[in-house]
Motif scaffolding. Structure first.
Motif, PDB file in Angstrom:
ATOM      1  N   SER A   1      -0.069   5.295  -1.094  1.00 37.41           N
ATOM      2  CA  SER A   1      -1.249   5.515  -0.262  1.00 37.41           C
ATOM      3  C   SER A   1      -0.874   6.377   0.934  1.00 37.41           C
ATOM      4  O   SER A   1       0.183   6.189   1.541  1.00 37.41           O
TER       5      SER A   1
ATOM      6  N   SER B   1      -7.274  -1.859   3.458  1.00 35.72           N
ATOM      7  CA  SER B   1      -7.694  -0.946   2.394  1.00 35.72           C
ATOM      8  C   SER B   1      -6.751   0.249   2.341  1.00 35.72           C
ATOM      9  O   SER B   1      -6.197   0.666   3.357  1.00 35.72           O
ATOM     10  N   ASP B   2      -6.601   0.817   1.150  1.00 37.67           N
ATOM     11  CA  ASP B   2      -5.748   1.995   0.995  1.00 37.67           C
ATOM     12  C   ASP B   2      -6.330   2.925  -0.064  1.00 37.67           C
ATOM     13  O   ASP B   2      -7.286   2.579  -0.759  1.00 37.67           O
ATOM     14  N   ASP B   3      -5.743   4.105  -0.168  1.00 38.64           N
ATOM     15  CA  ASP B   3      -6.164   5.080  -1.177  1.00 38.64           C
ATOM     16  C   ASP B   3      -5.008   5.383  -2.124  1.00 38.64           C
ATOM     17  O   ASP B   3      -4.767   6.513  -2.504  1.00 38.64           O
ATOM     18  N   GLY B   4      -4.278   4.300  -2.493  1.00 37.90           N
ATOM     19  CA  GLY B   4      -3.134   4.435  -3.385  1.00 37.90           C
ATOM     20  C   GLY B   4      -3.547   4.523  -4.847  1.00 37.90           C
ATOM     21  O   GLY B   4      -4.689   4.833  -5.178  1.00 37.90           O
TER      22      GLY B   4
ATOM     23  N   GLY C   1      -3.877   2.141  -7.024  1.00 40.64           N
ATOM     24  CA  GLY C   1      -4.680   1.041  -7.556  1.00 40.64           C
ATOM     25  C   GLY C   1      -3.997   0.339  -8.732  1.00 40.64           C
ATOM     26  O   GLY C   1      -2.860   0.657  -9.109  1.00 40.64           O
TER      27      GLY C   1
ATOM     28  N   THR D   1      -9.778  -3.482  -6.707  1.00 40.57           N
ATOM     29  CA  THR D   1      -8.798  -2.429  -6.996  1.00 40.57           C
ATOM     30  C   THR D   1      -9.277  -1.557  -8.140  1.00 40.57           C
ATOM     31  O   THR D   1      -9.994  -2.023  -9.044  1.00 40.57           O
TER      32      THR D   1
ATOM     33  N   GLY E   1      -7.444   3.067  -5.487  1.00 35.48           N
ATOM     34  CA  GLY E   1      -7.004   2.353  -4.295  1.00 35.48           C
ATOM     35  C   GLY E   1      -7.315   0.877  -4.390  1.00 35.48           C
ATOM     36  O   GLY E   1      -7.833   0.387  -5.403  1.00 35.48           O
TER      37      GLY E   1
ATOM     38  N   SER F   1       0.831  -1.204   0.000  1.00 33.23           N
ATOM     39  CA  SER F   1       0.000   0.000   0.000  1.00 33.23           C
ATOM     40  C   SER F   1       0.867   1.256   0.000  1.00 33.23           C
ATOM     41  O   SER F   1       0.567   2.244  -0.682  1.00 33.23           O
TER      42      SER F   1
END
Length: 787
Positions: free
Chosen positions: A41, A66-69, A71, A122, A176, A36
């Motif tokens: 992220s 979960s992450d907000d990278g 994807g 993703t 993400g 991540s």
């Protein structure tokens, strides 16, 4: 006849690079966190979910990361994530400019270690949501030699946001990844989750210079939210994961820092003790052939510091660990964990218990920046592959740094030994508050300084040929010089043996001053002895006077009590005051000599003004020390120590100042504070502050001075001085300029308020001048002390 043959990838290979290889669940989660972070992220959430209320998470539970990278797109899944052992991260930086945390291509199999089923969702920015379903059990069929990994189908689909929400309970970010790991292979109770949290804490390097943007990790397990409610951070499962350990080492301990430059050309080392730098050294690197861009920081923890560590971090230092290794900003496990003596510190200590530090005596970190992949982790993610670079760091550079610290601890501090009674109390304590504790050692700081000065060059431990720049703290040697220690002359001679460009300029100047102090100490020794005899004679006379006064009438009781307090000063106290006066007199004479020299040379007024400020300050220290010597309640006061500020102001003004600077003034102390308010200060400096303010009122033709003390909050105390004098001259446009050196509206030197401002700055307090809005005469100044 020959023919080509090929390896076959049986499905059981998955176990070898997955759940059988990564044998620690916390490490498996950290590998997924790394992915991540590599996806840039900024927020990573780790959630344990279960419909059961058993208090543990097991096979019927799920783990969601979960992450907000950035994807992934379909091509990323097909050609990279599903391509076993492939990694494009080995020789590149992430988009944010930081190093990639994972570069082995094994992170995907951490999912297998944690649970039997994986659902990955993703989305890259602007792309569709992809759903990858992996049932790891399908790869665990024993005895089928022809079943290869490529024959087991994995479902890849596109889905909607609503579908993701129905499966995970989460909203997927604009870009993400969400990993839903179910049918967990191990049980996760409260102890296991706290252990995971500690592993995540140590994974985060407090020095995030390796990354352009910091990242945040959150841990959630709703089963334990109620239990966390009344617990502190370290005993709570839920919440943000932080590396608070090194951040919280704010008490003054002994530590050493050493770094090899990026080019590998130089080694720079500095050693600190109780908030002061002891020495620093820059030298040519002619020893380490394979390593560069590495920094080592080692903290020594004596009995007091271990107790402070417990109070500030919530855990014992021994439970936290010892020396941690970070490569490119990320921790390498298990180095530094409790019980992992990867540097052989404890084995080494048994060979020389009185000379060597063990893993319980130190904590710290080794930070490696590695662009060339010389420090590679083994596939199990537990440790590094042994290489010439790792060996030179571990067996050579680290111990060279540690030996410098050990020389100081053994030769300079004698391990900071504390009395046995105190040691037993510290061991049974739940921790100490730095601001509320007065440390006691078997050896005084003056004796330590003498031993440090005797071994300063061996502490630095370098050859003149390698030295580029050398500096040590001359203030450690001033007392030694005043006592005419013979070994000091040899030390100063050693320094003279260096080339001028090898010695720091400020140190060179200080060495000349120390030589002058040694010379003066010789001539003053005889005079000092004579003064001691005079003081002893006065003490005997005062004792006789007290006995006589006790037999006289009741009207003389107060005077008799005062003289009793004077005679309670024993010989050693008087000698201490005399020594302080002699020392300050020498310093004053030195500064006067510099002023004369500057005047003769036509030096600048600014330099002369600054020197005169130092002359004034030294003179006021002499005056304050002399006043202290007349009162039993006020001892040496030259060291920073916890002081009850309200009591000090009241006692000093009413028992000391009233006979000196306040003579002829009506000084009233209004103290509304009923509980102690303790701050660590130098009491002589505080006495000088009071004298300055009262003296200013006297010079401004005041008749009355009111001193009020009021508690503003639990950790803030307001002290106000107000008088009925002439007040601030209307010609002064900026009232705050009165705190500048040389600015005055009276007949004074313009140094009093400057000293007040300087003292409050050092005490981390505030000071301000109050303009009177009612037009009345007088001057008012307010100080705010903070705990």
């Amino acid at each position: 006849m020959s023919t080509n043959v090929y390896f076959k990838t049986n499905t059981l290979l998955k176990n070898l690079v997955g759940k059988d290889l990564i044998n620690d669940d916390s490490i498996a989660i950290i590998e997924l966190v790394k992915n991540s972070i590599d996806a840039d992220s900024s927020n990573i959430n780790i959630q344990f979910k279960s419909s059961s209320k058993s208090g543990v998470y097991g096979e019927s539970s799920a783990l969601i990361i979960s992450d907000d990278g950035c994807g992934m797109q379909e091509v990323d899944l097909r050609d990279k994530w599903l391509n076993i052992a492939f990694s494009e991260k080995n020789e590149s930086l992430s988009e944010s400019g930081g190093f990639y945390a994972g570069n082995k291509g094994v992170g995907r199999f951490s999912c297998d270690r944690l649970g039997k089923q994986l659902d990955m969702f993703t989305r890259s920015r602007g792309g569709e949501i992809l759903w990858l379903e992996v049932d790891w059990v399908n790869f665990e069929i024993e005895g089928d030699k022809d079943l290869i990994i490529q024959d087991v189908p994995i479902q890849l689909s596109t889905v909607s946001e609503d579908f993701v929400k129905s499966k995970t309970g989460l909203d997927i970010a604009d870009s993400g990844t969400i990993l839903l790991i179910s049918s967990l292979r191990e049980l996760w109770g409260r102890p296991e989750l706290l252990s995971l949290k500690k592993s995540l804490e140590r994974f985060i390097n407090p020095n995030q210079l390796y990354m352009r943007e910091a990242f945040n990790i959150y841990l959630e397990a709703k089963h334990f939210e109620e239990m966390d409610r009344d617990r502190d951070y370290h005993d709570s499962v839920n919440g943000e994961v932080k590396n608070l350990i090194f951040e919280n080492l704010k008490f003054n301990t002994t530590y050493i820092e050493s770094a090899i430059s990026k080019c590998g050309c130089y080694v720079e080392t500095s050693l600190h003790h109780d908030g002061e730098k002891v020495f620093s050294l820059k030298e040519k690197n002619e020893i380490y052939k394979f390593i560069s861009d590495i920094k080592i920081t080692i903290y020594f923890l004596n009995s007091y510091k271990k107790a402070y560590f417990k109070r500030q971090t919530g855990i014992r230092s021994v439970d936290f660990g010892s020396m941690f290794l970070f490569v490119n900003g990320f921790r390498v496990a298990p180095y530094g964990d409790r019980g992992d003596d990867w540097l052989g510190l404890d084995v080494r200590k048994t060979q020389g218990n009185t000379r060597y530090l063990g893993s319980r005596d130190i904590i710290g970190r080794i930070e490696v920046t590695d662009f060339s992949n010389n420090f590679r982790q083994v596939s199990s993610r537990e440790g590094l592959i042994k290489s010439v670079h790792f060996t030179e760091l571990k067996d050579s550079f680290f111990f060279d740094v540690l030996r410098k610290l050990e020389k100081f601890i053994v030769g300079g501090l004698d391990w900071d030994s504390v009395p046995n009674s105190v040691r037993n109390e510290l061991r049974s304590s739940d921790g100490l508050d730095w601001d509320q504790t007065s440390e006691k050692y078997e050896e005084t700081w003056d004796k330590k300084k003498r031993r440090i000065s005797r071994s300063i060059m061996s502490l630095i431990g370098t050859s003149k040929d390698r030295a580029v720049e050398l500096w040590f703290n001359p203030s450690l040697l001033e007392d030694v010089a005043a006592q005419k220690e013979e070994h000091l002359e040899k030390l100063l001679s050693d320094i003279e043996g260096y080339e001028p460009n090898q010695v720091d300029r400020s140190l060179a100047r200080s060495v000349n001053n120390l030589k002058e102090l040694v010379r003066k100490a010789s001539s003053e020794a005889t005079t000092a002895k004579e003064k001691v005899f005079v003081l002893e004679d006065k003490l005997e006379q005062q004792t006789d006077t007290v006995i006589r006064l006790e037999k006289e009438s009741e009207s003389y009781k107060e005077q008799a009590l005062f003289l009793k307090s004077v005679t309670s000063l024993d010989k050693s106290s008087l000698l201490s005051y005399h020594h302080q006066i002699c020392l300050d007199s020498s310093i004053l004479e030195n500064y006067v000599g510099q002023v004369i020299a500057l005047v003769q040379k036509g030096g600048s007024g600014e330099k002369i003004l600054r020197l005169m400020e130092k002359v004034s300050k030294a003179n006021k220290r002499i005056l304050a020390t002399a006043q202290y010597a007349t009162k039993a309640n006020f001892r040496s006061g030259t060291k920073r120590e916890l002081t009850d500020i309200p009591s000090f102001f009241k006692e000093y003004i009413e028992n000391v100042a009233v006979d000196f600077v306040a003579a002829g003034l009506q000084v009233k102390v209004i103290n509304s504070v009923t509980t102690p308010f303790k701050v660590k200060v130098q009491r002589i400096e505080l006495a000088i502050l009071i004298d300055n303010l009262i003296s200013n009122s006297d010079k401004a033709n005041a008749r009355n001075v009111n001193v009020s003390l009021e508690l503003k909050s639990e950790d803030k105390l307001a002290v106000t001085f107000s008088d009925d004098g002439d007040g601030v001259d209307k010609k002064v446009s900026d009232i705050n300029s009165l705190f500048n050196i040389g600015v005055t509206t009276t007949s004074g030197s313009g140094l009093g308020l400057y000293h007040v401002s300087e003292f409050m700055d050092k005490s981390e307090g505030d000071v301000s001048i109050v303009e009177k809005s009612d037009g009345s005469k007088g001057f008012e100044i307010r100080m705010l002390f903070k705990k």
